[in-house]
Design a protein around this motif. Structure first.
Motif, mmCIF file in Angstrom:
data_model
loop_
_atom_site.group_PDB
_atom_site.id
_atom_site.type_symbol
_atom_site.label_atom_id
_atom_site.label_comp_id
_atom_site.label_asym_id
_atom_site.label_seq_id
_atom_site.Cartn_x
_atom_site.Cartn_y
_atom_site.Cartn_z
ATOM 1 N N SER A 53 74.426 29.080 -20.042
ATOM 2 C CA SER A 53 74.359 28.189 -21.194
ATOM 3 C C SER A 53 75.776 27.746 -21.539
ATOM 4 O O SER A 53 76.577 28.548 -22.044
ATOM 5 C CB SER A 53 73.730 28.901 -22.397
ATOM 6 N N ASP A 58 76.773 31.899 -22.768
ATOM 7 C CA ASP A 58 75.918 33.045 -22.468
ATOM 8 C C ASP A 58 75.359 32.953 -21.053
ATOM 9 O O ASP A 58 75.013 31.876 -20.572
ATOM 10 C CB ASP A 58 74.718 33.107 -23.425
ATOM 11 N N TRP A 60 72.118 34.080 -19.057
ATOM 12 C CA TRP A 60 70.732 34.501 -19.272
ATOM 13 C C TRP A 60 70.186 35.082 -17.976
ATOM 14 O O TRP A 60 70.450 34.550 -16.896
ATOM 15 C CB TRP A 60 69.882 33.319 -19.725
ATOM 16 N N ARG A 71 70.210 38.132 -22.593
ATOM 17 C CA ARG A 71 71.328 37.203 -22.764
ATOM 18 C C ARG A 71 72.593 38.050 -22.918
ATOM 19 O O ARG A 71 72.601 39.025 -23.664
ATOM 20 C CB ARG A 71 71.048 36.317 -23.970
ATOM 21 N N VAL A 99 66.216 27.848 -23.541
ATOM 22 C CA VAL A 99 66.109 28.627 -22.317
ATOM 23 C C VAL A 99 64.653 28.562 -21.870
ATOM 24 O O VAL A 99 63.734 28.773 -22.669
ATOM 25 C CB VAL A 99 66.512 30.094 -22.553
ATOM 26 N N ALA A 114 68.104 29.022 -27.321
ATOM 27 C CA ALA A 114 69.357 29.592 -26.836
ATOM 28 C C ALA A 114 70.337 29.809 -27.975
ATOM 29 O O ALA A 114 71.312 30.537 -27.839
ATOM 30 C CB ALA A 114 69.982 28.683 -25.778
#
Length: 169
Positions: A53, A58, A60, A71, A99, A114
């Motif tokens: 992301s 992040d 995932w 995450r 996500v 997210a």
């Protein structure tokens, strides 16, 4: 993501938890400094698929063995796990602040925020054959694309409306 290449442990996933710690890690390669050593990051769960992301920094991860999604913030190392996301969470993709997680055992895609908090939203895919399940996800052309080879279909999901369009092959 974030100037790094992230790799899940090559041991793959199975219905049994890994017997060694190798199945419980990701490796980070610094693409800005190729001579820098890679770093191995130990996890509490076995990662299956990875997605980055950009908006939050992040990483995932779907966790096939325990039906969850995790995450991990690359900068702080903070980890959050979302349990019982799918029967068999597989492919994962991030588009904007959402996500998307495909379910290998059920023809559906799970939508998670997210950013912030929120409950998962389950989007069933239109199928004509069983068994069916999502083996690949992609984001592009303002859509989320879910491949369901058992059903011989590709499904386009409009991320604004969750409208689904099936393309058989």
């Amino acid at each position: 993501g974030g100037g790094s290449l992230w790799v899940a442990d090559p041991s793959g996933s199975s219905l049994q938890p890994p017997k060694t710690p190798e199945g419980l890690r990701i490796t980070q390669f610094d693409l800005r400094n190729p001579s820098a050593p890679s770093s191995s990051i130990r996890l509490g769960r076995h990662p299956t698929a990875l997605a980055w992301s950009d908006s939050t920094g992040d990483l995932w991860m779907s966790n096939f063995n325990d039906r969850s999604v995790t995450r991990r913030n690359a900068e702080s190392g903070a980890v959050t796990t979302y349990p019982h996301i799918a029967v068999a969470p597989g492919p994962v993709v991030v588009k904007d602040d959402v996500v998307w997680v495909g379910d290998w055992d059920i023809p559906r895609v799970v939508r998670l925020p997210a950013v912030g908090s929120g409950r998962p939203h389950f989007i069933s895919l239109p199928v004509t054959r069983h068994p069916a399940g999502v083996t690949s996800l992609a984001a592009g052309a303002d859509s989320i694309w879910a491949a369901d080879p058992e059903d011989r279909a590709l499904v386009r999901i409009d991320p604004k409306t969750n409208q689904r369009t099936r393309f058989g092959f």
